[in-house]
Write an enzyme that holds these catalytic residues in place. Structure first.
Site, PDB file in Angstrom:
ATOM      1  N   HIS A  58      36.924  35.380  37.245  1.00  0.00           N
ATOM      2  CA  HIS A  58      37.690  36.363  36.457  1.00  0.00           C
ATOM      3  C   HIS A  58      37.873  35.912  35.008  1.00  0.00           C
ATOM      4  O   HIS A  58      38.908  36.156  34.390  1.00  0.00           O
ATOM      5  CB  HIS A  58      39.060  36.627  37.104  1.00  0.00           C
ATOM      6  CG  HIS A  58      38.975  37.181  38.491  1.00  0.00           C
ATOM      7  ND1 HIS A  58      38.785  38.527  38.736  1.00  0.00           N
ATOM      8  CD2 HIS A  58      39.052  36.577  39.705  1.00  0.00           C
ATOM      9  CE1 HIS A  58      38.752  38.727  40.042  1.00  0.00           C
ATOM     10  NE2 HIS A  58      38.904  37.560  40.654  1.00  0.00           N
ATOM     11  N   ASN A 131      41.818  43.248  43.687  1.00  0.00           N
ATOM     12  CA  ASN A 131      40.552  43.720  43.126  1.00  0.00           C
ATOM     13  C   ASN A 131      40.531  45.241  43.134  1.00  0.00           C
ATOM     14  O   ASN A 131      41.477  45.895  43.595  1.00  0.00           O
ATOM     15  CB  ASN A 131      39.367  43.180  43.935  1.00  0.00           C
ATOM     16  CG  ASN A 131      39.115  41.702  43.697  1.00  0.00           C
ATOM     17  OD1 ASN A 131      39.282  41.203  42.591  1.00  0.00           O
ATOM     18  ND2 ASN A 131      38.721  40.996  44.751  1.00  0.00           N
ATOM     19  N   TYR A 341      45.239  29.355  43.719  1.00  0.00           N
ATOM     20  CA  TYR A 341      45.504  29.993  42.431  1.00  0.00           C
ATOM     21  C   TYR A 341      46.539  29.229  41.613  1.00  0.00           C
ATOM     22  O   TYR A 341      46.389  29.070  40.406  1.00  0.00           O
ATOM     23  CB  TYR A 341      45.927  31.451  42.644  1.00  0.00           C
ATOM     24  CG  TYR A 341      44.745  32.369  42.826  1.00  0.00           C
ATOM     25  CD1 TYR A 341      43.836  32.151  43.872  1.00  0.00           C
ATOM     26  CD2 TYR A 341      44.510  33.426  41.972  1.00  0.00           C
ATOM     27  CE1 TYR A 341      42.734  32.973  44.036  1.00  0.00           C
ATOM     28  CE2 TYR A 341      43.412  34.254  42.137  1.00  0.00           C
ATOM     29  CZ  TYR A 341      42.529  34.014  43.165  1.00  0.00           C
ATOM     30  OH  TYR A 341      41.437  34.821  43.323  1.00  0.00           O
TER      31      TYR A 341
END
Length: 503
Positions: A58, A131, A341
């Site tokens: 990303h 997404n 993350y």
């Protein structure tokens, strides 16, 4: 006020005003530059460090601020304050992105699109890191690094490789659902405004009665779905590689604020146990016939940040950022992302990334995290950096305790490490003391008295008395010897002198 009075002085990063911004200090007009020119050092050193590591995935994206407005009541499913009443508005930040490309890649690549949304709620920041598709290529986080490697560059040629991609997909049939979406025209959206967003994973709602329901989040674009054909997407790469970024900025700048309708699917724990598919498998969807969409609210984007790097590039999202009333599920990919993350953001932005304005919770934050690079607040001042302690008034609020999860043969819960059967902290220390020789006992007592004599401050007596209670419970003789050495009135601890076996 005159124009002269409005002029701001040019300064170094430390605030020192200076004049020579364009000319280096040299030995004569044509001589070498002197080491003394610290302005030159500062400019070049900062320039060399202007690029933080780009996101591993990303990397190419855009973002905007906006608001979320509740339009329908779902409080029977969740106690999350963001949904507490119809009409309630919450500030948000949304970042769109492609997945596999680098920062300089084209917006029109055939690729899933990231849809990462941050809600700034009074119970903390809540992130939905999803997404534009309701499923993903894999369902176990151990496969994630391998999958992403196939979407990046070949180690030998340093080019994108169809061989790597299709080799991986052919060896992992679970990817087929997402591959079918990717290979349709949905794989090349015309713009970020003209696509849906999904939480993709299964999450949990928890209501005021601590009842758990499982939930999937759907953000339905109000602009309508628009996709490029493969030929159109290829042509756009050469016309404008930043076309989706430009589209969002220009639309918001002209007042054409994009909107999405948030809808959810709800599944009970009983339904999850018997559903024909594994409801926690992110490669599969829940049938909307079985679990109809329930409307919740409206998302609107209405403000482009004034500085891309400060807001969009430094924005940090993580599925670990949940709030009261919203929880996790046994979705394996979600479980892996909880770690992955937050770890990625700490690597990219530093341990204090949540103090960067775009990531900072606008409401009260109280914890015992201290130090680290780029600490941007008062670092806790003189307050304690440990818990529990006897000095501050920060308390864990039991109202925010989540209910246990029944996982079939085992129940996942935050089990009390000092529950009955696990709470005898005194028998073995007492036995150890009683095994000591007379000289060893005397030395141990003396060492303890010496160490505890250093306790100071307004809480001195409270801390000493609390610790003495522990020594008394281990062995009355031990407690008495230490109390006498510290000059404490032993009678005050008479109620704490019972042996461990009677506690």
């Amino acid at each position: 006020m005159s124009e002269q009075n409005n002029i701001q002085k040019l300064t170094t990063a430390s605030g020192k005003p200076y004049y020579e911004h364009e000319n280096s200090l040299t030995a004569g007009p044509r001589g070498p530059i002197l080491l003394e020119d610290f302005i030159l050092h500062e400019k070049l050193a900062h320039f060399n460090r202007e690029r933080i590591p780009e996101r591993v995935v990303h990397a190419k994206g855009t973002g905007a601020y906006g608001k979320f407005t509740v339009t329908h009541d779902i409080t029977k499913y969740t106690k999350a304050k963001v949904f507490s009443e119809i009409g309630k508005q919450t500030d948000v930040f949304l970042r769109f992105s492609t997945v596999g490309g680098e920062k300089g890649s084209a917006d029109s690549e055939r690729d899933p699109r990231g849809f990462a949304l941050k809600f700034y709620t009074e119970d903390g920041n809540w992130d939905i890191v999803g997404n534009n598709t309701p499923v993903f290529f894999i369902k176990d986080p151990k496969k994630f690094p391998d999958f992403i490697h196939t979407q990046k560059r070949d180690p030998r040629t340093n080019t994108k490789s169809a061989t790597m991609m299709w080799d991986f997909w052919s060896l992992n049939p679970e990817s087929l659902h997402q591959v079918m979406i990717l290979m349709s025209d949905r794989g090349t959206p015309v713009s970020y405004r003209h696509m849906h967003g999904f939480g993709s994973h299964t999450f949990a709602f928890i209501n005021k009665d601590n009842e758990r329901h499982f939930v999937k989040f759907h953000f339905k674009t109000q602009q309508g779905i628009k996709n490029f054909s493969d030929a159109e997407a290829g042509q756009m790469k050469g016309v404008d590689a930043d076309q989706a970024q430009r589209d969002l900025v220009e639309a918001i700048d002209r007042g054409d604020f994009p909107k999405w309708t948030l809808k959810v699917q709800i599944m009970t724990e009983a339904e999850a146990a018997t559903y024909k598919w594994n409801p926690f498998d992110v490669t599969k969807v829940w049938s909307q016939k079985d679990f109809p969409l329930i409307e919740v609210g409206e998302l609107e984007l209405n403000h482009i940040p004034d500085n891309y790097f400060a807001h969009v590039e430094q924005a940090a999202f993580a599925p670990a950022h949940l709030v009261d009333g919203i929880g996790f599920s046994p979705d394996k990919m979600l479980q892996g992302r909880i770690l992955g993350y937050t770890d990625a953001q700490r690597y990219r932005l530093g341990a204090n990334y949540e103090q960067i304005p775009v990531n900072r919770c606008p409401f009260a934050v109280n914890n015992y995290q201290r130090d680290g690079a780029m600490r941007m607040d008062g670092n806790g001042g003189s307050n304690p950096n440990y818990f529990p302690n006897s000095f501050d008034n920060i308390r864990a609020d039991e109202a925010y305790k989540e209910p246990a999860q029944n996982l079939g043969n085992v129940v996942a819960d935050w089990y009390d490490r000092n529950a009955p059967g696990e709470d005898d902290h005194y028998t073995q220390p007492g036995d150890l003391y009683r095994l000591m020789t007379t000289d060893e006992k005397a030395a141990t007592v003396s060492n303890i008295i010496g160490a505890m004599s250093g306790i100071a401050g307004p809480k001195r007596d409270e801390i000493i008395n609390r610790q003495l209670c522990h020594f008394f419970r281990a062995d009355i003789g031990l407690g008495m010897a230490i109390a006498q050495g510290l000059g404490v009135n032993i009678s005050a601890h008479a109620g704490s002198m019972q042996p461990a076996a009677t506690m």
